[in-house]
Scaffold this active site. Structure first.
Site, short mmCIF file in Angstrom:
data_model
loop_
_atom_site.label_atom_id
_atom_site.label_comp_id
_atom_site.label_asym_id
_atom_site.label_seq_id
_atom_site.Cartn_x
_atom_site.Cartn_y
_atom_site.Cartn_z
N TYR A 15 0.86 -1.29 -0.09
CA TYR A 15 0.10 -0.21 0.20
C TYR A 15 1.03 1.36 -0.19
O TYR A 15 0.72 2.06 -0.94
CB TYR A 15 -0.83 0.02 1.05
N ARG A 74 0.81 9.83 14.49
CA ARG A 74 0.41 10.24 13.28
C ARG A 74 -0.44 11.41 13.30
O ARG A 74 -1.50 11.54 13.97
CB ARG A 74 -0.45 9.17 12.17
N ASP A 131 3.22 -1.01 12.34
CA ASP A 131 2.06 -0.26 12.57
C ASP A 131 2.42 1.36 13.14
O ASP A 131 3.36 1.30 14.05
CB ASP A 131 1.17 -0.87 13.62
N PRO A 132 2.31 2.34 12.32
CA PRO A 132 2.75 3.61 12.80
C PRO A 132 2.65 4.00 14.20
O PRO A 132 1.30 3.71 14.83
CB PRO A 132 2.32 4.72 11.81
N ARG A 160 -11.15 -1.39 9.95
CA ARG A 160 -10.32 0.11 10.21
C ARG A 160 -10.78 0.29 11.66
O ARG A 160 -11.87 -0.11 12.01
CB ARG A 160 -10.35 1.15 9.27
N GLY A 172 2.94 1.50 -3.19
CA GLY A 172 2.25 1.63 -4.37
C GLY A 172 1.80 3.01 -4.33
O GLY A 172 1.60 3.72 -5.44
N LYS A 173 1.34 3.59 -3.58
CA LYS A 173 1.04 5.02 -3.25
C LYS A 173 2.01 5.96 -3.38
O LYS A 173 1.95 7.01 -4.14
CB LYS A 173 0.22 5.28 -1.91
N GLY A 196 -2.29 0.27 22.72
CA GLY A 196 -3.26 1.05 22.31
C GLY A 196 -2.92 2.67 22.53
O GLY A 196 -3.46 3.50 22.45
N GLN A 230 -0.50 3.90 20.51
CA GLN A 230 -0.41 4.77 19.29
C GLN A 230 -1.27 5.73 19.03
O GLN A 230 -2.41 5.48 19.42
CB GLN A 230 -0.10 3.24 18.04
P1 NAD Z 1 -12.75 2.10 0.18
O1 NAD Z 1 -11.82 0.71 0.47
O2 NAD Z 1 -13.97 2.12 0.90
O3 NAD Z 1 -12.85 2.49 -1.32
C1 NAD Z 1 -11.82 2.12 -2.39
C2 NAD Z 1 -12.75 1.75 -3.38
O4 NAD Z 1 -11.76 1.45 -4.59
C3 NAD Z 1 -13.69 0.50 -3.36
O5 NAD Z 1 -14.91 0.79 -3.89
C4 NAD Z 1 -13.13 -0.42 -4.40
O6 NAD Z 1 -14.10 -1.62 -4.51
C5 NAD Z 1 -12.46 0.32 -5.22
N1 NAD Z 1 -11.25 -0.39 -6.05
C6 NAD Z 1 -10.14 -0.86 -5.23
N2 NAD Z 1 -9.26 -1.61 -6.03
C7 NAD Z 1 -10.05 -1.32 -7.38
C8 NAD Z 1 -9.35 -1.59 -8.74
N3 NAD Z 1 -8.44 -2.44 -8.92
N4 NAD Z 1 -10.15 -0.78 -9.72
C9 NAD Z 1 -11.39 -0.17 -9.56
N5 NAD Z 1 -11.79 0.07 -8.10
C10 NAD Z 1 -11.01 -0.55 -7.32
O7 NAD Z 1 -11.74 2.88 0.83
P2 NAD Z 1 -11.77 4.70 1.07
O8 NAD Z 1 -11.61 4.67 2.62
O9 NAD Z 1 -13.00 5.12 0.62
O10 NAD Z 1 -10.49 5.27 0.34
C11 NAD Z 1 -10.47 5.95 -0.98
C12 NAD Z 1 -9.59 6.18 -1.44
O11 NAD Z 1 -8.67 7.18 -0.57
C13 NAD Z 1 -8.34 5.18 -1.48
O12 NAD Z 1 -7.38 5.48 -2.67
C14 NAD Z 1 -7.43 4.96 -0.06
O13 NAD Z 1 -6.06 4.79 -0.48
C15 NAD Z 1 -7.40 6.79 -0.23
N6 NAD Z 1 -7.36 7.11 1.49
C16 NAD Z 1 -8.14 7.03 2.40
C17 NAD Z 1 -8.20 6.98 3.73
C18 NAD Z 1 -9.12 6.94 4.83
O14 NAD Z 1 -8.82 7.13 5.98
N7 NAD Z 1 -10.41 6.39 4.49
C19 NAD Z 1 -6.86 7.35 4.15
C20 NAD Z 1 -5.92 7.77 3.13
C21 NAD Z 1 -6.04 7.32 1.90
N1 UDP Z 2 -6.24 -0.80 15.39
C1 UDP Z 2 -6.96 -1.33 16.95
N2 UDP Z 2 -7.70 -2.27 16.87
C2 UDP Z 2 -8.56 -2.59 15.51
C3 UDP Z 2 -8.21 -1.75 14.51
C4 UDP Z 2 -7.21 -0.92 14.56
O1 UDP Z 2 -6.21 -0.99 17.83
O2 UDP Z 2 -9.51 -3.13 15.72
C5 UDP Z 2 -5.43 0.33 15.50
C6 UDP Z 2 -4.24 -0.27 14.38
O3 UDP Z 2 -3.24 -0.97 15.11
C7 UDP Z 2 -3.79 1.13 14.20
C8 UDP Z 2 -4.93 2.32 14.41
O4 UDP Z 2 -5.72 1.37 14.97
O5 UDP Z 2 -2.66 1.46 15.05
C9 UDP Z 2 -5.52 2.48 13.18
O6 UDP Z 2 -5.63 1.49 12.24
P1 UDP Z 2 -6.49 1.63 10.90
O7 UDP Z 2 -6.29 0.07 10.23
O8 UDP Z 2 -7.71 2.21 11.11
O9 UDP Z 2 -5.43 2.52 9.99
P2 UDP Z 2 -3.99 2.75 9.92
O10 UDP Z 2 -3.31 1.82 10.63
O11 UDP Z 2 -3.80 2.48 8.38
O12 UDP Z 2 -3.80 4.20 10.23
#
Ligand code: NAD
Ligand code: UDP
Length: 308
Positions: free
Chosen positions: A145, A275, A271-272, A186, A148-149, A207, A209
């Site tokens: 992830y 943030r 796990d960060p 999440r 890739g990003k 917990g 973090q």
């Molecule tokens: P989400 O998983 O609900 O939405 C992602 C969508 O992309 C889904 O509808 C999924 O089916 C679609 N998708 C995945 N792979 C695909 C592919 N190969 N082709 C077509 N569609 C595809 O997640 P979200 O929280 O709505 O996130 C949306 C975007 O924002 C993502 O790119 C994510 O990385 C980015 N983002 C979200 C958060 C957050 O906290 N919600 C944080 C950082 C970045």
């Molecule tokens: N986390 C947790 N319990 C859960 C799910 C997540 O303690 O049931 C923690 C996870 O280890 C991380 C934080 O919550 O430290 C945020 O996790 P999430 O998967 O939502 O997002 P990200 O780690 O990508 O920020």
């Protein structure tokens, strides 16, 4: 003026809220999704609208469309989903970016990339500014992830420099709200679902973090301002109020009136630890800052999950 807007990942959590805003603003919306983590229910209310079209397509395959703007959100965002098939996750970010940037180049469309705070990895600089290059493990379980990003950001900037593509790069910090999938994994959705069912609340590690949680409506407003403004980014969009995961769990228990107990499970690797976005650039260039704070946003999200 009404524009043709492509939202990839449009049936996901954030994508569906963006589709709503675009329809409300009078645009034509093409919602493209492969439904890996997206759900038809998220956009069901838009199906049949004369300016809304739903396309089942995978961004790793090229597609020819005529559009004015592209919001590239396609990518699973929850660790359990992006780690389910890590090779596919990397392909989605990299090949998806190449295909969508190619489309933007051909149609002269503006294109916004939904990047992430994960480009900073487990950050050694706090809060995180856009100038920080990050601290990312290239070979760990989160790398598909994060890297890739990061590669997608590189492609965006190279298409901009080499081909003059009109790009926007937005670094999204943890965002939550209605339409998250209850099984998404999440932290906010997990804790609310566990609290509502009276199940144990699963704290990973101690917990202690931290994360900074942004409500979805604020995030979408920032996203639209970035697309419509003149800055290409990268720009952080998130809520700078930082909480420990444990404090989040306690707040969810209080707001739901739940009798759930906190339990500890192993902390996933990489796990960060902390943030928090520095949002000075968003304030300066987009006149944007979040307006919904955690308790208010959690209350709306709890209401959504209760109604399911
Ligand atoms: P989400 O998983 O609900 O939405 C992602 C969508 O992309 C889904 O509808 C999924 O089916 C679609 N998708 C995945 N792979 C695909 C592919 N190969 N082709 C077509 N569609 C595809 O997640 P979200 O929280 O709505 O996130 C949306 C975007 O924002 C993502 O790119 C994510 O990385 C980015 N983002 C979200 C958060 C957050 O906290 N919600 C944080 C950082 C970045
Ligand atoms: N986390 C947790 N319990 C859960 C799910 C997540 O303690 O049931 C923690 C996870 O280890 C991380 C934080 O919550 O430290 C945020 O996790 P999430 O998967 O939502 O997002 P990200 O780690 O990508 O920020």
């Amino acid at each position: 003026m009404s524009k043709r807007i492509l939202v990839t990942g449009g049936s996901g959590f954030l994508g569906s809220h963006l589709c709503d805003r675009m329809i409300e603003a009078g645009h034509q919306v093409l919602c493209l999704d492969n439904f890996f983590t997206g759900r038809r229910e998220n956009v069901e209310h838009l199906i049949g609208h004369k300016r809304f079209e739903l396309l089942r397509h995978d961004v790793t395959d090229p597609i020819k469309l005529e559009v004015d703007q592209i919001y590239n959100l396609a990518c699973p965002a929850s660790p359990i989903h992006y780690q389910y098939n890590p090779i596919k996750t990397m392909k989605t970010s990299v090949m998806g970016a190449i295909n969508m940037l190619g489309l933007a180049k051909r149609t002269n469309a503006s294109i916004l990339q939904a990047s992430t705070s994960e480009v900073y990895g487990d950050p050694e600089v706090h809060p995180q500014q856009e100038l920080y290059w990050g601290h990312v493990n290239p070979i760990g379980i989160r790398s598909c992830y994060d890297e890739g990003k990061r590669a997608a950001e590189t492609l965006f900037f190279d298409y901009h420099r080499q081909n003059g593509v009109n790009i926007r790069v937005m670094r999204i910090f943890n965002t939550y709200g209605p339409r998250m999938d209850p099984a998404d994994g999440r932290v906010v959705s997990n804790f609310i679902v566990q609290a509502l069912k009276g199940d144990d609340i699963t704290l990973y590690g101690d917990g202690l973090q931290t994360r900074s949680f942004c409500y979805c409506d604020d995030l979408i407003e920032g996203m639209i301002r970035l697309m419509e403004g003149g800055e290409i980014g990268p720009i952080n969009i998130g809520n700078p109020n930082e909480f420990t995961v444990k404090a989040l769990a306690e707040t969810v228990i209080e707001l739901t009136g739940s009798s759930s107990k906190l339990i500890h499970l192993p902390l996933p690797s990489d796990d960060p630890k902390q943030r928090q976005p520095d949002i000075s650039l968003a304030k300066k260039h987009l006149d944007w800052e979040p307006t919904v704070q955690l308790r208010e946003g959690l209350a709306k999200t709890i209401e959504y999950f209760s109604s399911l």
